[in-house]
Design an enzyme around this catalytic site. Structure first.
Site, mmCIF file in Angstrom:
data_model
loop_
_atom_site.group_PDB
_atom_site.id
_atom_site.type_symbol
_atom_site.label_atom_id
_atom_site.label_comp_id
_atom_site.label_asym_id
_atom_site.label_seq_id
_atom_site.Cartn_x
_atom_site.Cartn_y
_atom_site.Cartn_z
ATOM 1 N N LYS A 126 5.463 49.240 20.655
ATOM 2 C CA LYS A 126 4.285 48.528 20.162
ATOM 3 C C LYS A 126 3.039 49.399 20.191
ATOM 4 O O LYS A 126 2.165 49.243 19.340
ATOM 5 C CB LYS A 126 4.040 47.254 20.977
ATOM 6 N N LYS A 210 17.823 44.313 11.593
ATOM 7 C CA LYS A 210 17.598 42.961 12.077
ATOM 8 C C LYS A 210 16.843 42.132 11.024
ATOM 9 O O LYS A 210 15.952 42.661 10.360
ATOM 10 C CB LYS A 210 16.754 43.069 13.358
ATOM 11 N N LYS A 213 10.664 39.167 9.273
ATOM 12 C CA LYS A 213 9.714 38.751 8.237
ATOM 13 C C LYS A 213 9.024 39.953 7.606
ATOM 14 O O LYS A 213 8.424 39.828 6.550
ATOM 15 C CB LYS A 213 8.705 37.739 8.774
#
Ligand code: TRP
Length: 345
Positions: A126, A210, A213
């Site tokens: 992240k 995976k 969105k």
């Protein structure tokens, strides 16, 4: 005689084990989120004493639009209800409604090492992705999560692979605190979902990735709230392979993914799916999977709009949820404060 036997077989009912899990209110839920998490949440409600949270405090570790976050938190709450989380059976609450989470976060921060947080792969990922906002909250995210779990003395935590390292950390922190101050926390175990439906759901357009969105191809990702015809269309264009056999096998990522999804929504085993589609083409199979998913999600979609429009009911639910959660969490905070030597007010 009969009574005695019965008593020997059915001793005093044991206390149900407690489960805690959380989901972030970021964005629209995908079929992957649903099959990987919330569908299991519903299934666990009878066997366990379940506490579920919409973790909006975790969400602000990356930049959020405030109005959007508020809206999505309520939508996530409504969606959890629509997916079958029953507020009569389980506690469902919004994380920021229970101040104990922020309080536990501080105390546990002081029992967590800089080094162990530095090793967290999610932090590394992240901070690479949000290089302009590597805030301290992003770094201590796993401590907040440990607090979520430990405050409720959870025995078991259902987590996906991506959260396993965080759960390990929660266990380490719990054990360290217990050793230093005396038994305070239950050390939580991971809950490994059964292969059916618990597995990772992959993108329909690239089954090696995976389902997400942020998929470049909008057909790769199915949303819980997609219209039935949209769902069926997405499955029709799912990427498969050049063989012809509906079989769960290494190397057949696309078909394996479709079989996993089909099994999860229908309850059919992989063997029975293989048998049912023997000699049939991929076209038939994709159509069946699309229809089964659309049918499975239809009532959720309807319930969701109903809950979201019943504002008073929703409010009533999350207030009650927060009260119930707070009662449990406060007991743990009191214990923690006493153990570390804070003067009682
Ligand atoms: N970090 C989890 C995720 O992003 C969400 C979460 C927060 C959680 N607190 C939790 C999950 C406690 C399980 C238990 O998926």
């Amino acid at each position: 005689m009969e009574n005695i036997e019965q008593n020997a077989q059915n001793p005093i009912p044991e206390r149900k084990k407690r489960i805690f899990s959380g989901i972030q209110p970021t964005g629209v839920f995908t079929l992957g989120n649903y099959l990987g998490a919330i569908k299991n949440w519903k299934a666990l409600q009878d066997e366990y004493d379940c506490i579920y949270s919409i973790v909006n405090m975790h969400a602000i570790t990356v930049r959020q639009d405030p109005a959007e976050l508020r809206k999505r938190t309520l939508e996530s709450y409504a969606l959890a209800l629509a997916c079958g989380i029953d507020p009569e059976k389980s506690i469902l609450f919004i994380q920021s409604h229970v101040p104990a989470h922020a309080e536990a976060n501080w105390v546990l921060s002081c029992s967590t090492q800089f080094g162990e947080l530095s090793r967290m792969t999610q932090f590394k990922d992240k901070s690479a992705k949000h290089a302009d906002n590597i805030n301290a909250g992003l770094f201590t995210y796993p401590v907040l999560m440990a607090g979520d779990i430990l405050l409720y003395q959870a025995d078991v935590v259902p987590v996906g692979v991506d959260q396993k390292q965080h759960l390990e950390l929660a266990r380490d922190v719990a054990e360290r605190f217990n050793n230093l101050y005396g038994k305070t926390f239950t050390v939580p175990e991971p809950y490994i979902a059964s292969s059916r439906g618990g597995g990772k759901i992959m993108s329909l357009s690239d089954p090696t990735k995976k389902m997400s969105k942020s998929d470049e191809n909008p057909k790769g990702c199915v949303y819980i709230l997609d219209e039935p015809n949209v769902i069926i269309k997405k499955f029709k264009s799912a990427v498969t392979d050049s063989d012809m056999e509906v079989a769960y096998r290494e190397g057949k990522d696309g078909i394996n993914n479709l079989m996993t999804i089909y099994g999860a929504v229908t309850g059919f085993s992989m063997d029975s799916i293989e048998r049912d589609f023997e000699g049939k083409g991929y076209g038939d199979f994709k159509k069946s999977v699309g229809e089964a998913v659309a049918e499975h999600l239809a009532p959720i979609r309807e319930n969701y709009s109903r809950y979201l429009s019943e504002k008073a009911y929703l409010e009533d639910c999350y207030r009650k949820g927060a009260e119930q959660a707070e009662r449990i969490a406060q007991r743990t905070i009191d214990k923690m404060y006493k153990k570390v030597g804070f003067v009682a007010r």
